[in-house]
Write an enzyme that holds these catalytic residues in place. Structure first.
Site, short mmCIF file in Angstrom:
data_model
loop_
_atom_site.label_atom_id
_atom_site.label_comp_id
_atom_site.label_asym_id
_atom_site.label_seq_id
_atom_site.Cartn_x
_atom_site.Cartn_y
_atom_site.Cartn_z
CB ALA A 86 40.03 -18.73 -26.53
CG MET A 87 38.22 -14.67 -22.56
SD MET A 87 38.15 -13.84 -20.97
CE MET A 87 36.64 -12.87 -21.17
CB SER A 89 36.50 -8.18 -26.52
OG SER A 89 36.02 -7.85 -27.81
N GLY A 90 33.90 -10.43 -27.07
CA GLY A 90 32.49 -10.48 -27.41
C GLY A 90 31.65 -11.10 -26.30
CB VAL A 91 27.97 -11.16 -25.78
CG1 VAL A 91 27.49 -11.80 -27.07
CG2 VAL A 91 27.03 -11.50 -24.64
CG ASP A 92 28.72 -15.44 -28.53
OD1 ASP A 92 27.59 -15.41 -28.00
OD2 ASP A 92 28.92 -15.15 -29.73
CG MET A 112 44.80 -15.98 -29.21
SD MET A 112 44.09 -17.31 -30.25
CE MET A 112 42.37 -17.23 -29.74
CB CYS A 173 41.86 -17.69 -38.40
SG CYS A 173 42.21 -16.84 -36.85
CB CYS A 276 39.92 -7.25 -36.56
SG CYS A 276 40.80 -5.98 -35.62
#
Length: 446
Positions: A86-87, A89-92, A112, A173, A276
């Site tokens: 599950a991505m 877009s962050g570094v983690d 997502m 969420c 967001c």
């Protein structure tokens, strides 16, 4: 980065939590942090090549960590299992994808889109996810859970604010979308396949197997300063056996360094802040809520009933927040800083008291509703050493007594009073570092 380049990164048993699988522990090289106060900059030996940073090197900087007993082991996929990252877009999550792409052949990313499909942050994040997946040579897909987010998370949040409560949309969420609709989507996708599938996330928490019972537990992350178990406390218990959280075994500076070592373009991307869908043009979250909640003016009063001002809705503040009313500083009875101590829903009034440590801001007993156990229910006794949190990353509070009124309701008494416990907040019980369950504060009790 191609798979061939990934293989050039040296992998060693750098096991921060003493239980992370060797196959998923990345070697970290001597480096200097330019933005962190706890930089590991000790002098190198005469050998000019960078030396590996050990666990002791990192702990010597006094970063607080959560240790686990040795009975916990980390589940590992089989070589042919399907692994879905599950991505965000962050570094983690990007580093999590890299960890598994290095070791396993059937790895793919999934993004997502939970808010407007045309939102700037949605498109920007999706572009970053595609770029990371391309560098790792893994496929990725985009799924739209906007409908589920709106009905299960956003609308309930708005309704709670209208009622003067203090909701936490992040927990909703995680429960209904990230580990609800996502699990439903993957279950359907792989329904007719013989392979086992796993969901990997970039959360700073751990899901591990207790060898003494065979159960899977949600545990605090290794890093005390980044632990996200509070926000994950309401995810369904039946999914724990197929969820992996490798980042929860690491400290944030180490994750950043992994991203640099892997040449991930998001290695310096700032951590996400807030929601967001709150426009960058809006000054704050209150301004955002103004677009969805009609004004409901009422009085701001002191305990003696005297009216000092007006509010535009009980949702404009929360318990313990500094009052914006200008009090007469020339009068010794009212001189000082005032804080919100109560929301009187029936009278639509905000009650304020003087002083941030006013006794009216503190309570030691709460009624908890919508309680759900993440582990097996247990009989409380004083030897259990049960801890409570009603905010993320707060100092855990020792529980004195737990009384169950029903399967969905608890009365929890703390050993010491706590400040600003507000109805609507998520409350989590822990046994040491294990999440036991969570619910919603219904009200404080005398």
């Amino acid at each position: 980065m191609s798979r061939s380049l990934l293989t050039k990164v040296r992998w060693t048993p750098w096991i921060t939590s003493r239980v992370l699988p060797v196959s998923l522990a990345l070697s970290i090289h001597k480096f200097k942090f330019t933005t962190n106060p706890y930089s590991t900059t000790s002098a190198s030996s005469s050998n000019s090549s960078p030396a590996a940073i050990s666990v002791d090197d990192i702990l010597s900087n006094k970063l607080p960590v959560n240790e686990l007993p040795p009975r916990y082991i980390q589940a590992e996929p089989s070589p042919d299992d399907e692994i879905i990252i599950a991505m965000s877009s962050g570094v983690d999550s990007s580093v999590a994808a890299a960890l598994y792409a290095k070791k396993y052949r059937n790895v793919r990313g999934i993004y997502m889109a939970n808010w407007s499909q045309t939102a700037k942050c949605t498109e920007s994040d999706w572009n970053d996810v595609q770029k990371v997946c391309k560098s790792l040579n893994i496929p990725c897909e985009r799924v739209n859970f906007e409908k589920e987010y709106w009905s299960e998370v956003f609308q309930p949040m708005i309704q709670m604010y209208e009622q003067g409560l203090t909701p936490n949309p992040d927990t909703g969420c995680n429960k209904y979308v990230k580990f609800g609709k996502m699990i439903e989507h993957l279950s359907e996708k792989f329904r007719n396949q013989d392979k086992k599938w796993w969901l990997v996330t970039g959360h700073y928490a751990r899901i591990m197997k207790d060898q003494s019972t065979g159960e899977f537990h949600l545990l605090r992350g290794y890093s005390q300063g980044k632990d996200q178990s509070y926000y994950l406390s309401s995810i369904p218990s039946d999914i724990l056996a197929r969820v992996l959280m490798p980042i929860g075994h690491h400290l944030k500076p180490a994750v950043r360094q992994m991203a640099h070592d892997l040449n991930l373009h998001v290695s310096n991307k700032p951590d996400s802040q807030g929601l967001c869908f709150v426009s960058q043009d809006q000054k704050n979250f209150r301004e955002f809520l103004n677009e969805y909640i009609e004004p409901n003016p009422g009085n701001i009063v002191t305990e003696d009933g005297r009216v000092w001002g007006k509010h535009q809705g009980l949702w404009h503040c929360t318990i313990g927040q500094k009052s914006t009313v200008s009090m007469p500083q020339g009068d010794p009875n009212y001189k000082g800083v005032w804080f919100v101590s109560e929301k009187n829903v029936e009278r639509n009034e905000l009650v304020i008291v003087k002083g941030g440590n006013n006794p009216k801001l503190f309570n030691s007993k709460i009624m908890v509703k919508d309680w759900e156990w993440l582990s097996r229910p247990f009989a409380f006794n004083e030897d259990n050493e049960i801890l409570l949190q009603y905010r993320s990353l707060q100092t855990p509070l020792k529980v004195k007594q737990i009384t169950s009124n029903s399967t969905k309701s608890l009365v929890v008494e703390l050993e010491e009073s706590a400040r600003a416990m507000a109805p609507g907040q998520n409350v989590v019980l822990y046994k040491h570092n294990q999440v036991l369950g969570s619910g919603i504060i219904a009200r404080t009790l005398l």
